[in-house]
Design a protein around this motif. Structure first.
Motif, PDB file in Angstrom:
ATOM      1  N   THR A  29      54.325  -8.676  18.501  1.00 53.68           N
ATOM      2  CA  THR A  29      54.031 -10.016  18.368  1.00 53.68           C
ATOM      3  C   THR A  29      53.702 -10.462  16.866  1.00 53.68           C
ATOM      4  O   THR A  29      54.102 -11.344  16.195  1.00 53.68           O
ATOM      5  CB  THR A  29      53.128 -10.401  19.493  1.00 53.68           C
ATOM      6  OG1 THR A  29      53.617 -10.458  20.848  1.00 53.68           O
ATOM      7  CG2 THR A  29      52.828 -12.011  19.142  1.00 53.68           C
ATOM      8  N   LEU A  30      52.735  -9.566  16.436  1.00 54.39           N
ATOM      9  CA  LEU A  30      52.154  -9.729  14.860  1.00 54.39           C
ATOM     10  C   LEU A  30      53.397  -9.548  13.980  1.00 54.39           C
ATOM     11  O   LEU A  30      53.395 -10.120  13.059  1.00 54.39           O
ATOM     12  CB  LEU A  30      51.018  -8.644  14.902  1.00 54.39           C
ATOM     13  CG  LEU A  30      49.509  -8.913  15.468  1.00 54.39           C
ATOM     14  CD1 LEU A  30      48.769  -8.037  15.183  1.00 54.39           C
ATOM     15  CD2 LEU A  30      49.203 -10.394  15.142  1.00 54.39           C
ATOM     16  N   VAL A  31      54.231  -8.708  14.355  1.00 51.59           N
ATOM     17  CA  VAL A  31      55.173  -8.169  13.235  1.00 51.59           C
ATOM     18  C   VAL A  31      56.294  -9.126  13.353  1.00 51.59           C
ATOM     19  O   VAL A  31      56.773  -9.831  12.248  1.00 51.59           O
ATOM     20  CB  VAL A  31      55.677  -6.609  13.517  1.00 51.59           C
ATOM     21  CG1 VAL A  31      56.830  -6.411  12.515  1.00 51.59           C
ATOM     22  CG2 VAL A  31      54.765  -5.488  13.355  1.00 51.59           C
ATOM     23  N   LEU A  32      56.684  -9.627  14.365  1.00 53.15           N
ATOM     24  CA  LEU A  32      57.857 -10.350  14.705  1.00 53.15           C
ATOM     25  C   LEU A  32      57.454 -12.036  14.793  1.00 53.15           C
ATOM     26  O   LEU A  32      58.448 -12.660  14.284  1.00 53.15           O
ATOM     27  CB  LEU A  32      58.538 -10.197  16.045  1.00 53.15           C
ATOM     28  CG  LEU A  32      59.057  -8.871  16.185  1.00 53.15           C
ATOM     29  CD1 LEU A  32      59.665  -8.538  17.584  1.00 53.15           C
ATOM     30  CD2 LEU A  32      60.256  -8.239  14.972  1.00 53.15           C
ATOM     31  N   LEU A  33      56.315 -12.277  15.009  1.00 46.71           N
ATOM     32  CA  LEU A  33      56.079 -13.741  15.018  1.00 46.71           C
ATOM     33  C   LEU A  33      54.933 -13.913  13.830  1.00 46.71           C
ATOM     34  O   LEU A  33      54.969 -15.082  13.128  1.00 46.71           O
ATOM     35  CB  LEU A  33      55.623 -14.081  16.470  1.00 46.71           C
ATOM     36  CG  LEU A  33      56.436 -14.088  17.365  1.00 46.71           C
ATOM     37  CD1 LEU A  33      55.926 -14.576  18.903  1.00 46.71           C
ATOM     38  CD2 LEU A  33      57.674 -14.898  17.181  1.00 46.71           C
ATOM     39  N   GLY A  34      53.937 -13.156  13.778  1.00 41.50           N
ATOM     40  CA  GLY A  34      52.786 -13.471  13.139  1.00 41.50           C
ATOM     41  C   GLY A  34      53.185 -13.439  11.476  1.00 41.50           C
ATOM     42  O   GLY A  34      52.952 -14.426  10.784  1.00 41.50           O
ATOM     43  N   TRP A  35      53.743 -12.412  11.243  1.00 47.74           N
ATOM     44  CA  TRP A  35      54.120 -12.452   9.755  1.00 47.74           C
ATOM     45  C   TRP A  35      55.341 -13.392   9.190  1.00 47.74           C
ATOM     46  O   TRP A  35      55.049 -14.095   8.350  1.00 47.74           O
ATOM     47  CB  TRP A  35      54.807 -10.942   9.396  1.00 47.74           C
ATOM     48  CG  TRP A  35      55.162 -10.706   8.043  1.00 47.74           C
ATOM     49  CD1 TRP A  35      56.587 -10.517   7.615  1.00 47.74           C
ATOM     50  CD2 TRP A  35      54.393 -10.835   7.035  1.00 47.74           C
ATOM     51  NE1 TRP A  35      56.332 -10.153   6.346  1.00 47.74           N
ATOM     52  CE2 TRP A  35      55.248 -10.309   5.720  1.00 47.74           C
ATOM     53  CE3 TRP A  35      52.898 -10.935   6.568  1.00 47.74           C
ATOM     54  CZ2 TRP A  35      54.582 -10.512   4.576  1.00 47.74           C
ATOM     55  CZ3 TRP A  35      52.548 -10.996   5.341  1.00 47.74           C
ATOM     56  CH2 TRP A  35      53.143 -10.665   4.369  1.00 47.74           C
ATOM     57  N   PRO A  36      56.079 -13.591  10.109  1.00 45.88           N
ATOM     58  CA  PRO A  36      57.001 -14.761   9.763  1.00 45.88           C
ATOM     59  C   PRO A  36      56.189 -16.280   9.530  1.00 45.88           C
ATOM     60  O   PRO A  36      56.429 -16.926   8.653  1.00 45.88           O
ATOM     61  CB  PRO A  36      58.025 -14.898  10.711  1.00 45.88           C
ATOM     62  CG  PRO A  36      58.020 -13.335  11.120  1.00 45.88           C
ATOM     63  CD  PRO A  36      56.795 -12.918  11.323  1.00 45.88           C
ATOM     64  N   LEU A  37      55.369 -16.414  10.264  1.00 49.88           N
ATOM     65  CA  LEU A  37      54.513 -17.501  10.418  1.00 49.88           C
ATOM     66  C   LEU A  37      53.561 -17.501   9.260  1.00 49.88           C
ATOM     67  O   LEU A  37      53.343 -18.704   8.385  1.00 49.88           O
ATOM     68  CB  LEU A  37      53.599 -17.585  11.595  1.00 49.88           C
ATOM     69  CG  LEU A  37      52.865 -18.899  11.995  1.00 49.88           C
ATOM     70  CD1 LEU A  37      53.570 -20.319  11.970  1.00 49.88           C
ATOM     71  CD2 LEU A  37      51.807 -18.707  13.123  1.00 49.88           C
ATOM     72  N   VAL A  38      53.313 -16.616   8.575  1.00 44.19           N
ATOM     73  CA  VAL A  38      52.356 -16.408   7.539  1.00 44.19           C
ATOM     74  C   VAL A  38      52.973 -16.783   6.306  1.00 44.19           C
ATOM     75  O   VAL A  38      52.890 -17.704   5.471  1.00 44.19           O
ATOM     76  CB  VAL A  38      51.590 -15.340   7.272  1.00 44.19           C
ATOM     77  CG1 VAL A  38      50.951 -14.753   5.978  1.00 44.19           C
ATOM     78  CG2 VAL A  38      50.526 -14.988   8.399  1.00 44.19           C
ATOM     79  N   LYS A  39      54.352 -16.102   6.139  1.00 47.76           N
ATOM     80  CA  LYS A  39      55.313 -16.384   5.290  1.00 47.76           C
ATOM     81  C   LYS A  39      55.700 -17.864   5.194  1.00 47.76           C
ATOM     82  O   LYS A  39      55.780 -18.287   3.912  1.00 47.76           O
ATOM     83  CB  LYS A  39      56.683 -15.550   5.342  1.00 47.76           C
ATOM     84  CG  LYS A  39      56.228 -13.861   5.316  1.00 47.76           C
ATOM     85  CD  LYS A  39      55.891 -13.488   3.738  1.00 47.76           C
ATOM     86  CE  LYS A  39      57.203 -13.742   2.715  1.00 47.76           C
ATOM     87  NZ  LYS A  39      56.890 -13.262   1.363  1.00 47.76           N
ATOM     88  N   ASN A  40      56.019 -18.461   6.251  1.00 51.51           N
ATOM     89  CA  ASN A  40      56.335 -19.847   6.523  1.00 51.51           C
ATOM     90  C   ASN A  40      55.252 -20.543   5.625  1.00 51.51           C
ATOM     91  O   ASN A  40      55.459 -21.599   4.928  1.00 51.51           O
ATOM     92  CB  ASN A  40      56.562 -20.374   7.740  1.00 51.51           C
ATOM     93  CG  ASN A  40      57.340 -21.579   7.926  1.00 51.51           C
ATOM     94  OD1 ASN A  40      58.488 -22.072   7.567  1.00 51.51           O
ATOM     95  ND2 ASN A  40      56.419 -22.622   8.255  1.00 51.51           N
TER      96      ASN A  40
END
Length: 332
Positions: free
Chosen positions: A54-65
């Motif tokens: 979840t952190l890799v697939l959702l958390g990191w894209p959310l931070v980049k966005n």
């Protein structure tokens, strides 16, 4: 012949006693390597892969966005590999514009209308499944599963064919039954008619999940409760209100919560149907973010809109959860 035995003491207990095996020292069962401690940590270890994914697939894209929403990113910056930070200018541009708030209002109304229809028809279908015989129930459930399993783009394409202006089946049927003015009606020509077609599509695809979920919930209700209600003289409606509804209420709350999230972020149905047209009157927040970000190539603005979309969705869901919790406390 006499057999000698070991002597006994005055209390009659054997003189020779077994040596006690030394037990574990106090507090050993509380050591980090004890079975009890390992057993308590097992659930967290089993959840660890899912949390990491979840952190890799959702958390990191959310931070980049989120980082992208504070940048001025256009084709020039992409080509030259420039990173231009502009602070909260993207958010100011979005929040001070009138289009954003119109889209927010439209998205909320669209979500509310769809969720109400989905829950009403889904609940009725689930109760119907509980009353049908085995063969009819199996037939209906097969149809529901097929409707639910159909890919979104495929289902949208089918509805485009059904509601086509010249060769659509819907216009042909309406013309045959005497409504001749609908022979060449353009269902995607106005805001209301476009939303009507998309709502019909979303409801058709979402009812199976609610119906099957509610039917599974009805199988957990003890039959003795219905028998007791019948002995007390309760009719069909009284039996539903006093027995069925209290058991289904937690399932209705959780299902409504999921439907609010799924409908609010619905993108392919609206975009594939008419790309947010006509005249961008059917754009919801996900489509608005895509059109402003990718379509107009203002990627920083699009990222800001998508981040604000998440905040609006969190506000709606938190309000719904607070209302549900308050209602449960009042019932207690």
């Amino acid at each position: 012949m006499s057999v000698q035995t070991q002597g006994t003491d005055t209390a009659g207990e054997p003189a020779v006693r077994k040596a006690r095996t030394p037990g574990p020292p106090r507090g050993a069962e509380r050591d980090s390597g004890s079975p009890a401690r390992r057993g308590a940590a097992t659930p967290y270890l089993l959840l660890l892969p899912a949390l990491l994914a979840t952190l890799v697939l959702l958390g990191w894209p959310l931070v980049k966005n989120g980082m992208l929403s504070f940048q001025n990113l256009n084709p020039r910056q992409l080509i030259q590999h420039l990173t231009e930070w502009n602070g909260v200018d993207n958010y100011k541009e979005v929040l001070t514009g009138s289009d954003f708030w119109k889209v927010v209002e439209r998205s909320v109304l669209f979500t509310a209308a769809n969720v109400v229809l989905i829950m009403v028809f889904g609940t009725l279908t689930g109760l119907l499944l509980a009353r049908l015989g085995r063969k009819m129930r199996l037939t209906l459930m097969m149809g529901l599963v097929l409707a639910w399993a159909m890919p979104v783009i495929a289902a949208t394409t089918v509805y485009q064919w059904l509601f086509a202006q010249r060769f659509g089946v819907v216009n042909w049927v309406l013309d045959k039954v005497g409504w001749h003015s609908m022979a060449d009606y353009n269902w995607l020509g106005t805001q209301f008619s476009t939303f009507s077609v998309v709502t019909l599509l979303i409801v058709w695809m979402s009812v199976p999940f609610v119906a099957i979920n509610l039917y599974a919930a009805t199988t957990t209700i003890p039959r003795e409760l219905y028998e007791a209600a019948a002995l007390d003289g309760a009719g069909a409606w009284q039996s539903f209100a006093s027995v069925t509804l209290p058991f289904l209420r937690p399932f209705l709350y959780s299902t409504t919560f999921l439907e609010v999230i799924w409908v609010f972020k619905a993108f392919p149905q609206l975009f594939a149907m008419n790309a947010g047209g006509p005249d961008r009157l059917t754009e919801t927040l996900p489509i608005y973010a895509y059109v402003e970000g990718v379509g107009n190539q203002h990627f920083g603005v699009g990222a800001a809109i998508s981040f604000l979309t998440i905040l609006v969705l969190l506000a709606i869901t938190s309000y719904y959860l607070r209302m549900v919790l308050k209602q449960e406390e009042d019932e207690l």
